[in-house]
Scaffold this active site. Sequence first.
Site, PDB file in Angstrom:
ATOM      1  N   LYS A  17       0.839  -1.203   0.000  1.00 33.22           N
ATOM      2  CA  LYS A  17       0.000   0.000   0.000  1.00 33.22           C
ATOM      3  C   LYS A  17       0.865   1.241   0.000  1.00 33.22           C
ATOM      4  CE  LYS A  17      -3.775  -1.774   2.824  1.00 33.22           C
ATOM      5  NZ  LYS A  17      -4.192  -1.927   4.208  1.00 33.22           N
ATOM      6  N   GLY A  20       5.233   5.028  -2.451  1.00 34.46           N
ATOM      7  CA  GLY A  20       6.629   5.169  -2.875  1.00 34.46           C
ATOM      8  C   GLY A  20       7.165   3.865  -3.448  1.00 34.46           C
ATOM      9  N   LYS A  21       6.883   2.777  -2.739  1.00 32.87           N
ATOM     10  CA  LYS A  21       7.322   1.460  -3.239  1.00 32.87           C
ATOM     11  C   LYS A  21       6.629   1.113  -4.556  1.00 32.87           C
ATOM     12  CE  LYS A  21       7.775  -1.198   1.091  1.00 32.87           C
ATOM     13  NZ  LYS A  21       7.252  -2.397   1.745  1.00 32.87           N
ATOM     14  N   ASP A  78       9.279  -6.499   1.784  1.00 27.82           N
ATOM     15  CA  ASP A  78       9.437  -6.027   3.148  1.00 27.82           C
ATOM     16  C   ASP A  78      10.834  -5.440   3.241  1.00 27.82           C
ATOM     17  OD1 ASP A  78       7.694  -5.832   5.510  1.00 27.82           O
ATOM     18  OD2 ASP A  78       9.467  -6.610   6.518  1.00 27.82           O
ATOM     19  N   GLY A 162      10.201   7.688   2.648  1.00 27.12           N
ATOM     20  CA  GLY A 162      10.789   7.106   3.858  1.00 27.12           C
ATOM     21  C   GLY A 162      12.022   7.859   4.344  1.00 27.12           C
ATOM     22  N   TYR A 163      13.093   7.129   4.564  1.00 27.21           N
ATOM     23  CA  TYR A 163      14.323   7.694   5.127  1.00 27.21           C
ATOM     24  C   TYR A 163      15.260   8.249   4.049  1.00 27.21           C
ATOM     25  CZ  TYR A 163      12.760   5.196   9.302  1.00 27.21           C
ATOM     26  OH  TYR A 163      12.017   4.747  10.377  1.00 27.21           O
ATOM     27  N   HIS A 189      18.561  -1.093  -2.818  1.00 30.09           N
ATOM     28  CA  HIS A 189      18.192  -2.398  -2.271  1.00 30.09           C
ATOM     29  C   HIS A 189      17.021  -2.996  -3.064  1.00 30.09           C
ATOM     30  CE1 HIS A 189      16.072   0.945  -0.603  1.00 30.09           C
ATOM     31  NE2 HIS A 189      15.225   0.223   0.106  1.00 30.09           N
TER      32      HIS A 189
HETATM   33  P1  ITT Z   1       3.684  -2.168   2.657  1.00 31.80           P
HETATM   34  O1  ITT Z   1       3.861  -3.175   3.795  1.00 31.80           O
HETATM   35  O2  ITT Z   1       2.246  -1.870   2.365  1.00 31.80           O
HETATM   36  O3  ITT Z   1       4.489  -2.533   1.442  1.00 31.80           O
HETATM   37  P2  ITT Z   1       5.183  -0.401   4.426  1.00 31.80           P
HETATM   38  O4  ITT Z   1       5.658   1.017   4.311  1.00 31.80           O
HETATM   39  O5  ITT Z   1       4.435  -0.780   5.684  1.00 31.80           O
HETATM   40  O6  ITT Z   1       4.320  -0.748   3.122  1.00 31.80           O
HETATM   41  P3  ITT Z   1       7.382  -2.082   5.230  1.00 31.80           P
HETATM   42  O7  ITT Z   1       6.649  -2.689   6.365  1.00 31.80           O
HETATM   43  O8  ITT Z   1       8.238  -2.960   4.355  1.00 31.80           O
HETATM   44  O9  ITT Z   1       6.403  -1.349   4.233  1.00 31.80           O
HETATM   45  O10 ITT Z   1       8.273  -0.891   5.822  1.00 31.80           O
HETATM   46  C1  ITT Z   1       9.231  -0.334   5.030  1.00 31.80           C
HETATM   47  C2  ITT Z   1       9.701   0.987   5.644  1.00 31.80           C
HETATM   48  O11 ITT Z   1      11.125   1.067   5.529  1.00 31.80           O
HETATM   49  C3  ITT Z   1       9.142   2.156   4.844  1.00 31.80           C
HETATM   50  O12 ITT Z   1       7.913   2.602   5.364  1.00 31.80           O
HETATM   51  C4  ITT Z   1      10.273   3.173   4.981  1.00 31.80           C
HETATM   52  O13 ITT Z   1      10.145   3.846   6.212  1.00 31.80           O
HETATM   53  C5  ITT Z   1      11.526   2.302   5.012  1.00 31.80           C
HETATM   54  N1  ITT Z   1      12.048   2.098   3.645  1.00 31.80           N
HETATM   55  C6  ITT Z   1      12.001   0.953   2.893  1.00 31.80           C
HETATM   56  N2  ITT Z   1      12.523   1.156   1.680  1.00 31.80           N
HETATM   57  C7  ITT Z   1      12.908   2.444   1.645  1.00 31.80           C
HETATM   58  C8  ITT Z   1      13.481   3.260   0.655  1.00 31.80           C
HETATM   59  O14 ITT Z   1      13.735   2.798  -0.559  1.00 31.80           O
HETATM   60  N3  ITT Z   1      13.737   4.529   0.958  1.00 31.80           N
HETATM   61  C9  ITT Z   1      13.464   5.023   2.171  1.00 31.80           C
HETATM   62  N4  ITT Z   1      12.888   4.342   3.164  1.00 31.80           N
HETATM   63  C10 ITT Z   1      12.613   3.050   2.909  1.00 31.80           C
END
Ligand code: ITT
Length: 204
Positions: A17, A20-21, A78, A162-163, A189
């Site tokens: 959801k 950004g991803k 994840d 995110g970060y 990554h």
């Molecule tokens: P979904 O589970 O719905 O995919 P989520 O944001 O909850 O979304 P995660 O549990 O995998 O996903 O948490 C990943 C977190 O890690 C994300 O919210 C960011 O804070 C950080 N993160 C992951 N990839 C990143 C990226 O490419 N750039 C910056 N922060 C990232």
Amino acid sequence: MKPWGNKRVKKIVFASKNSGKIREASALLEETKIELLSILDYPDAPDVIEDGNTFFENALKKARIISEYTQLTSIADDSGLAVDYLGGRPGVYSSRYSGPDANDEKNIKKLLMELEGLPIEKRTAAFKCVLVLYDINGEYSTFEGSLEGFIGFTPEGLEGFGYDPVFIVPEYNKTVAQLDPKIKNRISHRGRAFNDLKKKLAIG
Ligand code: ITT
């Protein structure tokens, strides 16, 4: 042989959801013939509780539940940030780091506070990504990628999510949020894990 080894997968649901991803995954699969849906296309999809201790456990759970719900092949991502000085935290808790109503801004603020006064050479960190590709018959494959760098002192840049504004990539001496999204996808990554996934699907 794995199911995706001998049949063309035309439609995949990305069990995420996170906009950004989703944007990055769509760009990473753009040159393929695959139609990429996401949980945003399924407003009634079950909420997946991410209670695993590892990226893999959470990714597998998201992929399985969403594949079973949609009856489509799924991909789950994840991912998170592992900071050496914090013993690998926030790790699997990256999205919820600053509490129940966490958001990117609050998470970054908390991170910078925890690292306050720490010199740059001790601010090493890595982004990690675990992808699970899950077929409706229950078979799955896993792909991983990481990106190493440093946590900066102030947020810089507007790209990504995110970060990204505080994660400095040494090779460019810029934060990920200052990089062109195409460069991020080439070195990140997530980009690395998706590259291996594309090879598995024989579309790379
Ligand atoms: P979904 O589970 O719905 O995919 P989520 O944001 O909850 O979304 P995660 O549990 O995998 O996903 O948490 C990943 C977190 O890690 C994300 O919210 C960011 O804070 C950080 N993160 C992951 N990839 C990143 C990226 O490419 N750039 C910056 N922060 C990232």
